[in-house]
Scaffold this motif. Structure first.
Motif, PDB file in Angstrom:
ATOM      1  N   VAL A 139       0.839  -1.205   0.000  1.00  0.00           N
ATOM      2  CA  VAL A 139       0.000   0.000   0.000  1.00  0.00           C
ATOM      3  C   VAL A 139       0.870   1.250   0.000  1.00  0.00           C
ATOM      4  O   VAL A 139       0.583   2.224  -0.707  1.00  0.00           O
ATOM      5  N   LEU A 140       1.936   1.241   0.783  1.00  0.00           N
ATOM      6  CA  LEU A 140       2.841   2.392   0.814  1.00  0.00           C
ATOM      7  C   LEU A 140       3.477   2.631  -0.550  1.00  0.00           C
ATOM      8  O   LEU A 140       3.623   3.782  -0.987  1.00  0.00           O
ATOM      9  N   LEU A 141       3.862   1.557  -1.235  1.00  0.00           N
ATOM     10  CA  LEU A 141       4.432   1.700  -2.574  1.00  0.00           C
ATOM     11  C   LEU A 141       3.421   2.315  -3.528  1.00  0.00           C
ATOM     12  O   LEU A 141       3.756   3.191  -4.341  1.00  0.00           O
ATOM     13  N   LEU A 142       2.178   1.861  -3.454  1.00  0.00           N
ATOM     14  CA  LEU A 142       1.132   2.378  -4.329  1.00  0.00           C
ATOM     15  C   LEU A 142       0.874   3.857  -4.052  1.00  0.00           C
ATOM     16  O   LEU A 142       0.712   4.658  -4.988  1.00  0.00           O
ATOM     17  N   LEU A 143       0.856   4.239  -2.779  1.00  0.00           N
ATOM     18  CA  LEU A 143       0.650   5.647  -2.428  1.00  0.00           C
ATOM     19  C   LEU A 143       1.789   6.520  -2.950  1.00  0.00           C
ATOM     20  O   LEU A 143       1.556   7.604  -3.502  1.00  0.00           O
ATOM     21  N   ALA A 144       3.017   6.059  -2.780  1.00  0.00           N
ATOM     22  CA  ALA A 144       4.169   6.824  -3.253  1.00  0.00           C
ATOM     23  C   ALA A 144       4.137   6.982  -4.768  1.00  0.00           C
ATOM     24  O   ALA A 144       4.360   8.083  -5.303  1.00  0.00           O
ATOM     25  N   ALA A 145       3.843   5.890  -5.470  1.00  0.00           N
ATOM     26  CA  ALA A 145       3.781   5.950  -6.932  1.00  0.00           C
ATOM     27  C   ALA A 145       2.658   6.876  -7.392  1.00  0.00           C
ATOM     28  O   ALA A 145       2.809   7.640  -8.347  1.00  0.00           O
ATOM     29  N   GLY A 146       1.512   6.833  -6.698  1.00  0.00           N
ATOM     30  CA  GLY A 146       0.397   7.698  -7.064  1.00  0.00           C
ATOM     31  C   GLY A 146       0.711   9.163  -6.863  1.00  0.00           C
ATOM     32  O   GLY A 146       0.355  10.014  -7.688  1.00  0.00           O
ATOM     33  N   LEU A 147       1.393   9.497  -5.756  1.00  0.00           N
ATOM     34  CA  LEU A 147       1.762  10.889  -5.498  1.00  0.00           C
ATOM     35  C   LEU A 147       2.740  11.396  -6.555  1.00  0.00           C
ATOM     36  O   LEU A 147       2.611  12.537  -7.030  1.00  0.00           O
ATOM     37  N   VAL A 148       3.701  10.571  -6.926  1.00  0.00           N
ATOM     38  CA  VAL A 148       4.660  10.976  -7.957  1.00  0.00           C
ATOM     39  C   VAL A 148       3.947  11.147  -9.294  1.00  0.00           C
ATOM     40  O   VAL A 148       4.186  12.133 -10.023  1.00  0.00           O
ATOM     41  N   ALA A 149       3.069  10.213  -9.639  1.00  0.00           N
ATOM     42  CA  ALA A 149       2.333  10.313 -10.901  1.00  0.00           C
ATOM     43  C   ALA A 149       1.500  11.587 -10.948  1.00  0.00           C
ATOM     44  O   ALA A 149       1.474  12.297 -11.964  1.00  0.00           O
ATOM     45  N   ALA A 150       0.819  11.895  -9.841  1.00  0.00           N
ATOM     46  CA  ALA A 150      -0.001  13.107  -9.786  1.00  0.00           C
ATOM     47  C   ALA A 150       0.856  14.360  -9.918  1.00  0.00           C
ATOM     48  O   ALA A 150       0.485  15.317 -10.611  1.00  0.00           O
ATOM     49  N   GLY A 151       2.019  14.359  -9.250  1.00  0.00           N
ATOM     50  CA  GLY A 151       2.903  15.516  -9.314  1.00  0.00           C
ATOM     51  C   GLY A 151       3.458  15.752 -10.707  1.00  0.00           C
ATOM     52  O   GLY A 151       3.450  16.879 -11.216  1.00  0.00           O
ATOM     53  N   VAL A 152       3.939  14.696 -11.337  1.00  0.00           N
ATOM     54  CA  VAL A 152       4.484  14.826 -12.689  1.00  0.00           C
ATOM     55  C   VAL A 152       3.377  15.221 -13.664  1.00  0.00           C
ATOM     56  O   VAL A 152       3.565  16.085 -14.537  1.00  0.00           O
ATOM     57  N   GLY A 153       2.205  14.614 -13.549  1.00  0.00           N
ATOM     58  CA  GLY A 153       1.093  14.973 -14.419  1.00  0.00           C
ATOM     59  C   GLY A 153       0.700  16.434 -14.275  1.00  0.00           C
ATOM     60  O   GLY A 153       0.376  17.110 -15.258  1.00  0.00           O
ATOM     61  N   HIS A 154       0.737  16.935 -13.043  1.00  0.00           N
ATOM     62  CA  HIS A 154       0.409  18.346 -12.798  1.00  0.00           C
ATOM     63  C   HIS A 154       1.429  19.270 -13.463  1.00  0.00           C
ATOM     64  O   HIS A 154       1.060  20.264 -14.104  1.00  0.00           O
ATOM     65  N   LEU A 155       2.715  18.945 -13.317  1.00  0.00           N
ATOM     66  CA  LEU A 155       3.758  19.781 -13.915  1.00  0.00           C
ATOM     67  C   LEU A 155       3.676  19.797 -15.439  1.00  0.00           C
ATOM     68  O   LEU A 155       3.824  20.846 -16.070  1.00  0.00           O
ATOM     69  N   VAL A 156       3.435  18.632 -16.031  1.00  0.00           N
ATOM     70  CA  VAL A 156       3.384  18.546 -17.491  1.00  0.00           C
ATOM     71  C   VAL A 156       2.138  19.231 -18.036  1.00  0.00           C
ATOM     72  O   VAL A 156       2.168  19.870 -19.098  1.00  0.00           O
ATOM     73  N   GLY A 157       1.028  19.123 -17.326  1.00  0.00           N
ATOM     74  CA  GLY A 157      -0.230  19.640 -17.865  1.00  0.00           C
ATOM     75  C   GLY A 157      -0.637  21.007 -17.366  1.00  0.00           C
ATOM     76  O   GLY A 157      -1.724  21.493 -17.694  1.00  0.00           O
ATOM     77  N   ARG A 158       0.240  21.682 -16.584  1.00  0.00           N
ATOM     78  CA  ARG A 158      -0.213  22.928 -15.972  1.00  0.00           C
ATOM     79  C   ARG A 158      -0.430  24.049 -16.983  1.00  0.00           C
ATOM     80  O   ARG A 158      -1.250  24.937 -16.770  1.00  0.00           O
ATOM     81  N   ARG A 159       0.298  24.042 -18.112  1.00  0.00           N
ATOM     82  CA  ARG A 159       0.079  25.083 -19.115  1.00  0.00           C
ATOM     83  C   ARG A 159      -1.319  24.996 -19.718  1.00  0.00           C
ATOM     84  O   ARG A 159      -1.944  26.014 -20.020  1.00  0.00           O
ATOM     85  N   GLN A 160      -1.782  23.783 -19.921  1.00  0.00           N
ATOM     86  CA  GLN A 160      -3.134  23.583 -20.426  1.00  0.00           C
ATOM     87  C   GLN A 160      -4.148  23.447 -19.296  1.00  0.00           C
ATOM     88  O   GLN A 160      -5.313  23.165 -19.554  1.00  0.00           O
ATOM     89  N   GLN A 161      -3.667  23.667 -18.058  1.00  0.00           N
ATOM     90  CA  GLN A 161      -4.513  23.514 -16.878  1.00  0.00           C
ATOM     91  C   GLN A 161      -5.212  22.154 -16.873  1.00  0.00           C
ATOM     92  O   GLN A 161      -6.402  22.026 -16.630  1.00  0.00           O
ATOM     93  N   THR A 162      -4.400  21.137 -17.191  1.00  0.00           N
ATOM     94  CA  THR A 162      -4.898  19.762 -17.254  1.00  0.00           C
ATOM     95  C   THR A 162      -4.226  18.935 -16.161  1.00  0.00           C
ATOM     96  O   THR A 162      -3.005  18.742 -16.195  1.00  0.00           O
ATOM     97  N   GLY A 163      -4.999  18.489 -15.215  1.00  0.00           N
ATOM     98  CA  GLY A 163      -4.485  17.634 -14.153  1.00  0.00           C
ATOM     99  C   GLY A 163      -4.956  16.199 -14.333  1.00  0.00           C
ATOM    100  O   GLY A 163      -5.925  15.933 -15.064  1.00  0.00           O
ATOM    101  N   ILE A 164      -4.280  15.294 -13.665  1.00  0.00           N
ATOM    102  CA  ILE A 164      -4.626  13.882 -13.835  1.00  0.00           C
ATOM    103  C   ILE A 164      -5.102  13.240 -12.534  1.00  0.00           C
ATOM    104  O   ILE A 164      -5.304  12.022 -12.488  1.00  0.00           O
ATOM    105  N   VAL A 165      -5.299  14.057 -11.490  1.00  0.00           N
ATOM    106  CA  VAL A 165      -5.686  13.494 -10.195  1.00  0.00           C
ATOM    107  C   VAL A 165      -7.023  12.765 -10.291  1.00  0.00           C
ATOM    108  O   VAL A 165      -7.186  11.654  -9.762  1.00  0.00           O
ATOM    109  N   ASN A 166      -8.007  13.374 -10.960  1.00  0.00           N
ATOM    110  CA  ASN A 166      -9.320  12.732 -11.082  1.00  0.00           C
ATOM    111  C   ASN A 166      -9.217  11.420 -11.844  1.00  0.00           C
ATOM    112  O   ASN A 166      -9.875  10.429 -11.497  1.00  0.00           O
ATOM    113  N   THR A 167      -8.393  11.420 -12.883  1.00  0.00           N
ATOM    114  CA  THR A 167      -8.220  10.183 -13.658  1.00  0.00           C
ATOM    115  C   THR A 167      -7.540   9.112 -12.820  1.00  0.00           C
ATOM    116  O   THR A 167      -7.937   7.934 -12.856  1.00  0.00           O
TER     117      THR A 167
END
Length: 275
Positions: free
Chosen positions: A15-43
């Motif tokens: 579970v800890l591994l999954l949480l860590a991977a999810g936080l990193v995925a959300a962070g990277v997705g936010h950085l990549v999509g912030r110009r288009q104001q596109t986040g991936i947290v909901n997905t």
């Protein structure tokens, strides 16, 4: 590390591994999509929900005969009964569908999931290097006070080691399931290692519950839990016929989740018998 205590909660390593991977995925997705104001947290949330539901349904379908006698237990996901490949497939389908419907989401989602997967793989590898896969060599005692060890009890058989205490509610709930399975699975050695209590306390609990268990051992200092990297109860460890740790379970076991984890042990027992 099999588990970690976070406040009053105990989280398994997976579970800890999954949480860590999810936080990193959300962070990277936010950085990549912030110009288009596109986040991936909901997905990511939808992927997680779909994955958990489908993984549970697949597991219940595979072990339906075991759940049949207690249908409501199908809803109790605390037993850890999930089929990972089914959940991963469902989560991936959600990601593909969202990416197809929303082109602006494709790049941040792809890069976010890639980063999360890399982090998960790196942490998984790091945890594996810190695991102690062989049977612990700690000195334990029987209820009668005689010294013994897990290796002495194994005697070349696969072994299930249950860490428990009489004050632990999930330990008490799962104990009848483990006791019945011990009577039935004669090819697997079941050992019940009491953590932190004296022999009189353990014996009173067993007598009051009319639990006829073999191989009940005492570990007054709870050294075995520290040795295997789990401070939570109950913890159940599954060793093959060669004494290698092949699986573990944090929390209460159901008849179905226990049966699913015994399958590899039966295979190892058969292979050992042929050698």
């Amino acid at each position: 590390m099999l588990s970690m205590n976070v406040g009053p909660f105990a989280l398994s390593g997976n579970v800890l591994l999954l949480l860590a991977a999810g936080l990193v995925a959300a962070g990277v997705g936010h950085l990549v999509g912030r110009r288009q104001q596109t986040g991936i947290v909901n997905t990511l949330s939808d992927m997680l929900i779909a994955g958990v539901i489908v993984a549970r349904i697949a597991f219940v379908a595979l072990w339906f005969d075991t759940y049949r006698s207690s249908p409501w237990s199908m809803l109790d996901i605390r037993d850890g009964g999930f089929t990972p490949w089914a959940g991963m497939a469902a989560a991936l389908l959600v990601a593909i569908w969202r990416g197809w419907r929303q082109p602006a989401l494709r790049k941040p989602l792809l890069l976010g999931l890639t980063a999360g997967a890399l982090v998960w793989g790196a942490l998984f590898g790091a945890l594996r290097t810190t695991e102690r896969p062989a049977l612990p060599k700690l000195a334990l005692t029987t209820l009668a006070g005689a010294p013994t060890s897990l290796a002495a009890l194994a005697d070349g058989k696969p072994m299930v080691v249950n860490l428990w205490a009489s004050w632990c509610p999930p330990c008490r709930r799962e104990m009848p399931v483990l006791a019945a399975t011990q009577q039935r699975e004669t090819g697997v050695r079941f050992v019940f290692v009491n953590q932190g209590e004296d022999g009189a306390t353990a014996q009173r609990y067993l007598s009051a519950g009319q639990l006829n268990l073999a191989n009940v051992l005492l570990d007054p200092g709870a050294a075995l839990g520290r040795e295997v990297g789990s401070g939570a109860l109950p913890t159940t460890l599954f060793y093959d016929a060669n004494g290698r740790l092949v699986d573990n379970h944090l929390g209460e076991l159901s008849a179905a989740s226990l049966a699913s984890k015994l399958e590899p042990l039966r295979t190892s027992a058969s292979a050992s018998g042929k050698d």
